[in-house]
Design a protein around this motif. Structure first.
Motif, mmCIF file in Angstrom:
data_model
loop_
_atom_site.group_PDB
_atom_site.id
_atom_site.type_symbol
_atom_site.label_atom_id
_atom_site.label_comp_id
_atom_site.label_asym_id
_atom_site.label_seq_id
_atom_site.Cartn_x
_atom_site.Cartn_y
_atom_site.Cartn_z
ATOM 1 N N ASP A 23 -79.944 -6.908 18.382
ATOM 2 C CA ASP A 23 -80.818 -5.760 18.140
ATOM 3 C C ASP A 23 -80.080 -4.540 17.580
ATOM 4 O OD1 ASP A 23 -79.451 -5.322 20.520
ATOM 5 O OD2 ASP A 23 -81.083 -4.175 21.406
ATOM 6 N N VAL A 24 -78.779 -4.655 17.371
ATOM 7 C CA VAL A 24 -77.992 -3.546 16.830
ATOM 8 C C VAL A 24 -78.056 -3.593 15.302
ATOM 9 C CG1 VAL A 24 -75.680 -2.555 16.650
ATOM 10 C CG2 VAL A 24 -76.472 -3.487 18.825
ATOM 11 N N GLU A 25 -78.459 -2.473 14.709
ATOM 12 C CA GLU A 25 -78.592 -2.400 13.256
ATOM 13 C C GLU A 25 -77.312 -1.841 12.641
ATOM 14 O OE1 GLU A 25 -82.236 -0.803 11.690
ATOM 15 O OE2 GLU A 25 -83.280 -1.236 13.573
ATOM 16 N N VAL A 26 -76.498 -2.739 12.110
ATOM 17 C CA VAL A 26 -75.220 -2.363 11.518
ATOM 18 C C VAL A 26 -75.424 -2.043 10.037
ATOM 19 C CG1 VAL A 26 -72.885 -3.163 10.977
ATOM 20 C CG2 VAL A 26 -73.947 -3.792 13.157
ATOM 21 N N ALA A 27 -74.944 -0.876 9.618
ATOM 22 C CA ALA A 27 -75.029 -0.474 8.214
ATOM 23 C C ALA A 27 -73.769 -0.876 7.458
ATOM 24 C CB ALA A 27 -75.255 1.034 8.105
ATOM 25 N N GLY A 28 -72.647 -0.976 8.161
ATOM 26 C CA GLY A 28 -71.394 -1.358 7.519
ATOM 27 C C GLY A 28 -70.265 -1.445 8.518
ATOM 28 N N ILE A 29 -69.248 -2.212 8.159
ATOM 29 C CA ILE A 29 -68.073 -2.381 9.008
ATOM 30 C C ILE A 29 -66.839 -2.153 8.139
ATOM 31 C CG2 ILE A 29 -66.786 -3.922 10.526
ATOM 32 C CD1 ILE A 29 -69.344 -5.534 10.919
ATOM 33 N N GLY A 30 -65.924 -1.344 8.633
ATOM 34 C CA GLY A 30 -64.715 -1.062 7.880
ATOM 35 C C GLY A 30 -63.537 -0.839 8.799
ATOM 36 N N ILE A 31 -62.500 -0.225 8.246
ATOM 37 C CA ILE A 31 -61.276 0.045 8.985
ATOM 38 C C ILE A 31 -61.031 1.547 8.974
ATOM 39 C CG2 ILE A 31 -58.781 -0.331 9.052
ATOM 40 C CD1 ILE A 31 -59.309 -3.076 7.740
ATOM 41 N N ALA A 32 -60.693 2.101 10.134
ATOM 42 C CA ALA A 32 -60.388 3.530 10.273
ATOM 43 C C ALA A 32 -59.106 3.656 11.094
ATOM 44 C CB ALA A 32 -61.539 4.258 10.955
ATOM 45 N N MET A 33 -58.614 4.848 11.206
ATOM 46 C CA MET A 33 -57.421 5.105 12.015
ATOM 47 C C MET A 33 -57.828 5.838 13.286
ATOM 48 S SD MET A 33 -54.930 3.794 10.324
ATOM 49 C CE MET A 33 -53.466 4.496 11.060
ATOM 50 N N THR A 34 -57.196 5.462 14.403
ATOM 51 C CA THR A 34 -57.377 6.163 15.661
ATOM 52 C C THR A 34 -56.024 6.227 16.362
ATOM 53 O OG1 THR A 34 -58.569 6.255 17.755
ATOM 54 C CG2 THR A 34 -58.140 4.075 16.900
ATOM 55 N N GLN A 35 -55.610 7.410 16.696
ATOM 56 C CA GLN A 35 -54.330 7.634 17.375
ATOM 57 C C GLN A 35 -53.174 6.969 16.624
ATOM 58 O OE1 GLN A 35 -54.933 6.416 21.437
ATOM 59 N NE2 GLN A 35 -56.507 7.941 21.769
ATOM 60 N N GLY A 36 -53.232 6.999 15.293
ATOM 61 C CA GLY A 36 -52.164 6.465 14.461
ATOM 62 C C GLY A 36 -52.201 4.971 14.225
ATOM 63 N N ASP A 37 -53.177 4.278 14.796
ATOM 64 C CA ASP A 37 -53.295 2.835 14.617
ATOM 65 C C ASP A 37 -54.633 2.492 13.961
ATOM 66 O OD1 ASP A 37 -50.861 1.967 15.776
ATOM 67 O OD2 ASP A 37 -51.695 2.296 17.776
ATOM 68 N N PRO A 38 -54.691 1.366 13.221
ATOM 69 C CA PRO A 38 -55.954 0.957 12.627
ATOM 70 C C PRO A 38 -56.937 0.503 13.698
ATOM 71 C CG PRO A 38 -54.270 -0.698 12.200
ATOM 72 C CD PRO A 38 -53.600 0.445 12.890
ATOM 73 N N ALA A 39 -58.206 0.769 13.437
ATOM 74 C CA ALA A 39 -59.285 0.391 14.351
ATOM 75 C C ALA A 39 -60.451 -0.123 13.518
ATOM 76 C CB ALA A 39 -59.725 1.589 15.180
ATOM 77 N N LEU A 40 -61.372 -0.761 14.185
ATOM 78 C CA LEU A 40 -62.593 -1.226 13.535
ATOM 79 C C LEU A 40 -63.588 -0.080 13.517
ATOM 80 C CD1 LEU A 40 -63.638 -3.916 12.423
ATOM 81 C CD2 LEU A 40 -64.620 -4.366 14.648
ATOM 82 N N LYS A 41 -64.162 0.228 12.367
ATOM 83 C CA LYS A 41 -65.146 1.315 12.226
ATOM 84 C C LYS A 41 -66.488 0.675 11.930
ATOM 85 C CE LYS A 41 -66.512 5.641 11.386
ATOM 86 N NZ LYS A 41 -67.605 5.642 10.532
ATOM 87 N N VAL A 42 -67.460 0.893 12.811
ATOM 88 C CA VAL A 42 -68.790 0.308 12.665
ATOM 89 C C VAL A 42 -69.803 1.427 12.451
ATOM 90 C CG1 VAL A 42 -70.555 -1.131 13.728
ATOM 91 C CG2 VAL A 42 -68.135 -1.642 14.127
ATOM 92 N N ASN A 43 -70.467 1.404 11.309
ATOM 93 C CA ASN A 43 -71.531 2.360 11.007
ATOM 94 C C ASN A 43 -72.866 1.738 11.397
ATOM 95 O OD1 ASN A 43 -69.766 4.266 9.875
ATOM 96 N ND2 ASN A 43 -69.811 3.202 7.918
ATOM 97 N N LEU A 44 -73.644 2.474 12.184
ATOM 98 C CA LEU A 44 -74.935 1.986 12.673
ATOM 99 C C LEU A 44 -76.075 2.737 11.998
ATOM 100 C CD1 LEU A 44 -74.052 1.956 16.477
ATOM 101 C CD2 LEU A 44 -73.960 0.031 14.883
ATOM 102 N N ARG A 45 -77.172 2.027 11.756
ATOM 103 C CA ARG A 45 -78.355 2.669 11.165
ATOM 104 C C ARG A 45 -79.047 3.601 12.150
ATOM 105 N NH1 ARG A 45 -78.920 -2.576 8.820
ATOM 106 N NH2 ARG A 45 -78.451 -2.432 6.603
ATOM 107 N N LYS A 46 -79.029 3.207 13.437
ATOM 108 C CA LYS A 46 -79.651 4.042 14.468
ATOM 109 C C LYS A 46 -78.941 3.797 15.788
ATOM 110 C CE LYS A 46 -83.283 0.813 15.794
ATOM 111 N NZ LYS A 46 -84.696 0.616 16.027
ATOM 112 N N GLN A 47 -79.148 4.720 16.700
ATOM 113 C CA GLN A 47 -78.568 4.593 18.036
ATOM 114 C C GLN A 47 -79.126 3.337 18.703
ATOM 115 O OE1 GLN A 47 -76.263 6.708 19.329
ATOM 116 N NE2 GLN A 47 -76.120 5.511 21.185
ATOM 117 N N PRO A 48 -78.289 2.446 19.206
ATOM 118 C CA PRO A 48 -78.801 1.234 19.853
ATOM 119 C C PRO A 48 -79.520 1.563 21.155
ATOM 120 C CG PRO A 48 -76.399 1.288 19.924
ATOM 121 C CD PRO A 48 -76.842 2.477 19.145
#
Length: 74
Positions: A23-48
């Protein structure tokens, strides 16, 4: 950037697509940085409806969520 960490995020990206709640509406998945390390970045169409059901990590890789709405071409 550490290639091993980047490859881990790439694997986590594929795994996330398999485990994300239906039921989660994902708009896109990419890579971002968090605390100097790569992380998974998930863009959602709406709040689940149940944000607690979203994984905070996938195979040890942190996941960052952002509600961006519907993405449309210009």
């Amino acid at each position: 950037m550490d290639n091993d960490k980047l490859n881990a995020v790439r694997r986590a990206k594929k795994r996330f697509a398999e485990i994300v709640p239906k039921d989660v509406e994902v708009a896109g998945i990419g890579i971002a940085m968090t605390q100097g390390d790569p992380a998974l970045k998930v863009n959602l169409r709406k709040q689940p409806s149940n944000p607690d059901a979203l994984p905070r990590t996938v195979d040890g890789v942190p996941v960052i969520y952002d509600v961006v709405g519907t993405i449309v071409p210009r």
